[in-house]
Motif scaffolding. Structure first.
Motif, PDB file in Angstrom:
ATOM      1  N   GLY A  41      -2.044  -1.026   2.826  1.00  5.45           N
ATOM      2  CA  GLY A  41      -2.013   0.437   2.785  1.00  5.45           C
ATOM      3  C   GLY A  41      -3.124   1.050   3.622  1.00  5.45           C
ATOM      4  O   GLY A  41      -2.892   2.011   4.372  1.00  5.45           O
ATOM      5  N   LEU A  78      -2.180   0.597   7.302  1.00  3.72           N
ATOM      6  CA  LEU A  78      -1.163   1.563   7.724  1.00  3.72           C
ATOM      7  C   LEU A  78      -1.777   2.954   7.879  1.00  3.72           C
ATOM      8  O   LEU A  78      -1.450   3.681   8.825  1.00  3.72           O
ATOM      9  CB  LEU A  78      -0.005   1.582   6.723  1.00  3.72           C
ATOM     10  N   ASP A  79      -2.687   3.309   6.970  1.00  2.97           N
ATOM     11  CA  ASP A  79      -3.400   4.584   7.101  1.00  2.97           C
ATOM     12  C   ASP A  79      -4.203   4.613   8.396  1.00  2.97           C
ATOM     13  O   ASP A  79      -4.151   5.590   9.153  1.00  2.97           O
ATOM     14  CB  ASP A  79      -4.360   4.803   5.925  1.00  2.97           C
ATOM     15  N   VAL A 121       0.449   5.353  10.395  1.00  4.48           N
ATOM     16  CA  VAL A 121       1.867   5.172  10.086  1.00  4.48           C
ATOM     17  C   VAL A 121       2.218   6.098   8.922  1.00  4.48           C
ATOM     18  O   VAL A 121       1.636   5.981   7.841  1.00  4.48           O
ATOM     19  CB  VAL A 121       2.191   3.702   9.754  1.00  4.48           C
ATOM     20  N   THR A 122       3.164   7.001   9.155  1.00  4.16           N
ATOM     21  CA  THR A 122       3.515   8.020   8.167  1.00  4.16           C
ATOM     22  C   THR A 122       5.029   8.183   8.077  1.00  4.16           C
ATOM     23  O   THR A 122       5.781   7.517   8.773  1.00  4.16           O
ATOM     24  CB  THR A 122       2.887   9.380   8.545  1.00  4.16           C
ATOM     25  N   ARG A 181       6.678   4.871   7.143  1.00  3.80           N
ATOM     26  CA  ARG A 181       5.691   4.457   6.155  1.00  3.80           C
ATOM     27  C   ARG A 181       6.361   4.134   4.827  1.00  3.80           C
ATOM     28  O   ARG A 181       6.059   3.110   4.196  1.00  3.80           O
ATOM     29  CB  ARG A 181       4.636   5.556   5.972  1.00  3.80           C
ATOM     30  N   ARG A 182       7.268   4.993   4.391  1.00  8.41           N
ATOM     31  CA  ARG A 182       7.958   4.719   3.126  1.00  8.41           C
ATOM     32  C   ARG A 182       8.739   3.421   3.195  1.00  8.41           C
ATOM     33  O   ARG A 182       8.717   2.616   2.267  1.00  8.41           O
ATOM     34  CB  ARG A 182       8.862   5.881   2.744  1.00  8.41           C
ATOM     35  N   ASP A 200       6.112   0.531   3.189  1.00 11.42           N
ATOM     36  CA  ASP A 200       5.509   0.386   1.863  1.00 11.42           C
ATOM     37  C   ASP A 200       6.460  -0.347   0.928  1.00 11.42           C
ATOM     38  O   ASP A 200       6.058  -1.258   0.195  1.00 11.42           O
ATOM     39  CB  ASP A 200       5.154   1.751   1.265  1.00 11.42           C
TER      40      ASP A 200
END
Length: 146
Positions: free
Chosen positions: A114, A117-118, A122-123, A127-128, A131
């Motif tokens: 996490g 990715l931050d 990555v959004t 991102r979803r 995740d």
């Protein structure tokens, strides 16, 4: 009764063969940077997890581990299969079988990813998706109660 139109937003992204996570992230260099950010986060915030890996002279997860994971991610995200060409099938459960993976290790791994990715920005829908997929794989690798 009027029909409600649902207009997909950019956050509703679902991967296709033509639009893979590998492409969305930005290709090989961006995926390798994600792998590096993952181990940087692990080194900084998850020392118990980091110590399960080979460490370099500075006590950080070594470059070979970082490279192998980056190559794995490239293929796993839909890019070229360089990991399989060099190391064979990933066989994740077998390769991690010697390491006790319980809830705390799974969660430490997910926290480090996490943070990576931050750090890589990555959004949204990508991102979803990631995740969710990373959580599925991390849970799949659990081999110890607790």
């Amino acid at each position: 009764m009027p029909v409600e139109l649902k207009i997909p937003s950019s956050d509703d992204w679902v991967p296709t063969l033509e639009d893979t996570p590998y492409q969305r992230i930005g290709g090989a260099d961006a995926v390798m940077a994600l792998a590096g950010a993952f181990y940087d986060a692990m080194d900084a915030h998850e020392p118990v997890l980091a110590k399960l890996h080979e460490l370099d002279e500075q006590g950080r997860v070594n470059g070979g581990t970082r490279e192998r994971f980056g190559l794995f991610l490239i293929g796993w995200l839909g890019g070229p299969q360089h990991y399989a060409e060099r190391h064979g099938h990933p066989r994740l459960r077998m390769r991690h079988g010697h390491v006790p993976v319980d809830l705390s290790m799974r969660d430490a791994w997910l926290r480090a990813m996490g943070k990576a990715l931050d750090a890589r920005g990555v959004t949204g829908g990508l991102r979803r998706f990631l995740d969710d997929r990373f959580a599925q794989v991390a849970d799949f690798l659990r081999n110890t109660e607790g």
